[in-house]
Design a protein around this motif. Structure first.
Motif, PDB file in Angstrom:
ATOM      1  N   GLY A 113       0.882  -1.349  -0.039  1.00 23.12           N
ATOM      2  CA  GLY A 113       0.004  -0.001  -0.076  1.00 23.12           C
ATOM      3  C   GLY A 113       0.798   1.111   0.022  1.00 23.12           C
ATOM      4  O   GLY A 113       0.636   2.233  -0.729  1.00 23.12           O
ATOM      5  N   LEU A 114       1.943   1.254   0.908  1.00 25.17           N
ATOM      6  CA  LEU A 114       2.814   2.347   0.781  1.00 25.17           C
ATOM      7  C   LEU A 114       3.596   2.765  -0.463  1.00 25.17           C
ATOM      8  O   LEU A 114       3.835   3.563  -0.986  1.00 25.17           O
ATOM      9  N   TRP A 115       3.975   1.452  -0.898  1.00 25.05           N
ATOM     10  CA  TRP A 115       4.648   1.552  -2.250  1.00 25.05           C
ATOM     11  C   TRP A 115       3.815   2.114  -3.365  1.00 25.05           C
ATOM     12  O   TRP A 115       4.271   3.033  -4.131  1.00 25.05           O
ATOM     13  N   LEU A 116       2.733   1.581  -3.648  1.00 18.70           N
ATOM     14  CA  LEU A 116       1.270   2.309  -4.232  1.00 18.70           C
ATOM     15  C   LEU A 116       1.286   3.694  -4.193  1.00 18.70           C
ATOM     16  O   LEU A 116       1.387   4.471  -5.275  1.00 18.70           O
TER      17      LEU A 116
ATOM     18  N   ASP B 170       3.552   5.889  -2.840  1.00 16.59           N
ATOM     19  CA  ASP B 170       4.862   6.552  -3.210  1.00 16.59           C
ATOM     20  C   ASP B 170       4.814   6.568  -4.753  1.00 16.59           C
ATOM     21  O   ASP B 170       5.184   7.602  -5.388  1.00 16.59           O
ATOM     22  N   VAL B 171       4.417   5.571  -5.463  1.00 19.88           N
ATOM     23  CA  VAL B 171       4.359   5.742  -7.124  1.00 19.88           C
ATOM     24  C   VAL B 171       3.323   6.611  -7.299  1.00 19.88           C
ATOM     25  O   VAL B 171       3.795   7.486  -8.288  1.00 19.88           O
ATOM     26  N   ALA B 172       2.282   6.752  -6.705  1.00 15.82           N
ATOM     27  CA  ALA B 172       1.057   7.599  -7.279  1.00 15.82           C
ATOM     28  C   ALA B 172       1.873   9.039  -6.828  1.00 15.82           C
ATOM     29  O   ALA B 172       1.508   9.918  -7.741  1.00 15.82           O
ATOM     30  N   VAL B 173       2.190   9.366  -5.662  1.00 11.51           N
ATOM     31  CA  VAL B 173       2.749  10.773  -5.266  1.00 11.51           C
ATOM     32  C   VAL B 173       3.938  11.017  -6.091  1.00 11.51           C
ATOM     33  O   VAL B 173       3.781  12.259  -6.893  1.00 11.51           O
ATOM     34  N   SER B 174       4.894  10.208  -6.390  1.00 15.82           N
ATOM     35  CA  SER B 174       5.809  10.443  -7.451  1.00 15.82           C
ATOM     36  C   SER B 174       5.454  10.858  -8.812  1.00 15.82           C
ATOM     37  O   SER B 174       5.825  11.952  -9.141  1.00 15.82           O
ATOM     38  N   THR B 175       4.639  10.089  -9.279  1.00 21.84           N
ATOM     39  CA  THR B 175       3.964  10.313 -10.526  1.00 21.84           C
ATOM     40  C   THR B 175       3.221  11.745 -10.767  1.00 21.84           C
ATOM     41  O   THR B 175       3.186  12.363 -11.558  1.00 21.84           O
TER      42      THR B 175
ATOM     43  N   PHE C 180       7.359  12.480   1.303  1.00 16.73           N
ATOM     44  CA  PHE C 180       7.722  11.279   1.418  1.00 16.73           C
ATOM     45  C   PHE C 180       7.960  10.869   2.931  1.00 16.73           C
ATOM     46  O   PHE C 180       7.926   9.561   3.139  1.00 16.73           O
ATOM     47  N   ASN C 181       8.540  11.611   3.642  1.00 21.16           N
ATOM     48  CA  ASN C 181       9.120  11.238   4.811  1.00 21.16           C
ATOM     49  C   ASN C 181       8.379  12.191   5.983  1.00 21.16           C
ATOM     50  O   ASN C 181       8.145  13.268   5.582  1.00 21.16           O
ATOM     51  N   ARG C 182       8.519  11.779   7.288  1.00 20.04           N
ATOM     52  CA  ARG C 182       8.259  12.472   8.452  1.00 20.04           C
ATOM     53  C   ARG C 182       9.444  12.840   9.135  1.00 20.04           C
ATOM     54  O   ARG C 182      10.289  11.870   9.229  1.00 20.04           O
TER      55      ARG C 182
ATOM     56  N   ARG D 266      10.124   2.509   4.927  1.00 16.64           N
ATOM     57  CA  ARG D 266      10.552   2.142   3.593  1.00 16.64           C
ATOM     58  C   ARG D 266      11.535   1.228   3.342  1.00 16.64           C
ATOM     59  O   ARG D 266      11.446   0.456   2.355  1.00 16.64           O
ATOM     60  N   THR D 267      12.719   1.488   4.189  1.00 16.34           N
ATOM     61  CA  THR D 267      13.916   0.857   3.764  1.00 16.34           C
ATOM     62  C   THR D 267      14.748   0.453   5.067  1.00 16.34           C
ATOM     63  O   THR D 267      14.677   0.978   6.041  1.00 16.34           O
TER      64      THR D 267
END
Length: 421
Positions: free
Chosen positions: A142-145, A147-152, A204-206, A241-242
């Motif tokens: 869910g977080l990956w999607l 991030d993809v959506a926000v980046s796009t 993307f980050n807090r 995330r990592t």
């Protein structure tokens, strides 16, 4: 001189200025040769056989997918930019809203961005699977999607505004639009460098301030000794995330701050954290961000001028189904040309970056006077981030923005030799 030749001349002049800045500002020799010669590069970087095998296995699983994704994205962009398919798409997506040129640009860029992302999404998902498999990614799907959506969305939004300005200028000033657009692109690079830490990073980050204690005091003192005081030391919730380790300095003046991944605080001793931060402070002390901004501004100006020359080509316009730079149907062609230009400039940018990063390494060693902590930090980062200490030469030449781990350890050995009491 015709407008097209003027655009080409401006591209050449700005390109020469860009090359001069690179030649003058790049630290080609960040460290003198020791008397006995440079330390031979150990391709293992002192890592264990198990660590080497794991890093090489990870790279072997990821590199082909990364290369295929790059080629696939370029192919999709070429198909849409060099045929009338892109022009038809731009018109079709704007038709429900009346088909005006503004909607053609805005919705056309969005549609093209989504198509490009969807084409490479399976490969991006595969890459995420690999990162999960090797324990490097901790993101939920869910977080990956997200991030993809926000980046796009961010990329598409910024690109749409830029191309909207370009098409508007081309409609208002058909002969000189590229000059105004080039100046605007250069200004955008400069402003973006200042606004990035306060507008994009929080998407993307807090971040929260590092707790009071010895490490916080030492990092603030290190910045003072560096002559580049920072406003705060923040902790990023990167562990969402990592598992990778990193730290950086971002911002200018009142926005300058040291940012440390929470994974770094959990897994590295204080002296290694200080070595990482000292490296990042080296970029500040040497005005690397400002130099990079200047290079980016000149590169953007040269690129837009070259775009002005190319978008006046009857052959290209005919293939794309557009009448000129002021025609919104030119958007797919413009995006393709920008993609190609970005790809061709990557080896130059990365080559400069590797020398700049090597100078920051030397700065970190000078500032901390602790080569042992530097070496241990580099090895821990390589093991945690699954960095190949000795990647293929061609791959590193094209994609490598930092020296290899093996090269950085050899540099530390040279520094120790030159600074031996």
């Amino acid at each position: 001189m015709t407008a097209r030749r003027a655009a080409l001349a401006a591209a050449v002049v700005l390109g020469i200025a860009f090359a001069v800045v690179i030649a003058v500002r790049t630290p080609w020799v960040p460290l003198p040769d020791p008397v006995g010669g440079r330390t031979p590069v150990d391709p293992t970087a002192g890592l264990s056989e198990a660590q080497l095998n794991r890093a090489e296995s990870f790279a072997a699983a990821l590199r082909p997918a990364s290369l295929i994704s790059l080629l696939l994205g370029l192919t999709v962009s070429a198909v849409l930019g060099l045929t009338r398919a892109g022009a038809r798409l731009v018109r079709a997506v704007a038709r429900p809203l009346g088909g005006g040129w503004v909607w053609q640009v805005l919705l056309g860029v969005l549609a093209l961005a989504v198509i490009g992302r969807l084409a490479t999404l399976p490969l991006a998902a595969y890459g995420e699977v690999v990162r999960h498999r090797y324990g490097l990614s901790t993101r939920s799907w869910g977080l990956w999607l997200r991030d993809v959506a926000v980046s796009t969305a961010i990329d598409a939004g910024l690109t749409a505004l830029g191309l909207l300005a370009l098409v508007w200028l081309a409609r208002r000033a058909p002969r000189t639009w590229w000059a105004w657009a080039g100046a605007g692109a250069a200004a955008f690079v400069v402003v973006g460098s200042f606004l990035w830490p306060v507008l994009i990073e929080p998407a993307f980050n807090r971040f929260q301030p590092l707790a009071e204690g010895r490490l916080r005091s030492d990092l603030l003192q290190l910045a003072e000794e560096n002559g580049t005081p920072v406003q705060d030391v923040l902790v990023s919730d990167a562990s969402r995330r990592t598992t990778a380790l990193n730290a950086y300095v971002s911002g200018f003046g009142t926005t300058r701050r040291v940012v440390v991944y929470d994974t770094v605080l959990e897994r590295l001793p204080d002296e290694q954290i200080e070595s990482i931060v000292a490296h990042e402070l080296g970029h500040v002390a040497n005005d690397d961000v400002l130099t990079g901004t200047l290079m980016g501004a000149l590169g953007a100006g040269a690129g837009v001028a070259a775009l002005g020359w190319l978008l006046s080509s009857p052959t290209l316009l005919r293939r794309a189904g557009a009448e000129g730079p002021g025609d919104p149907r030119v958007v797919p062609l413009a995006l393709f040309l920008i993609t190609v230009g970005t790809l061709l400039s990557a080896p130059v940018q990365n080559g400069v970056s590797r020398h700049v990063e090597a100078r920051a390494d030397v700065h970190a060693l000078d500032l901390t006077d602790d080569p042992e902590a530097f070496v241990a930090m580099q090895q821990d980062l390589a093991a945690s981030n699954l960095s190949d200490p000795d990647p293929p030469g061609v791959w590193h030449w094209f994609f490598g923005s930092h020296p290899t781990v093996a090269q950085r350890l050899a540099l530390a050995a040279d520094w120790a030799e030159l600074n031996r009491p």
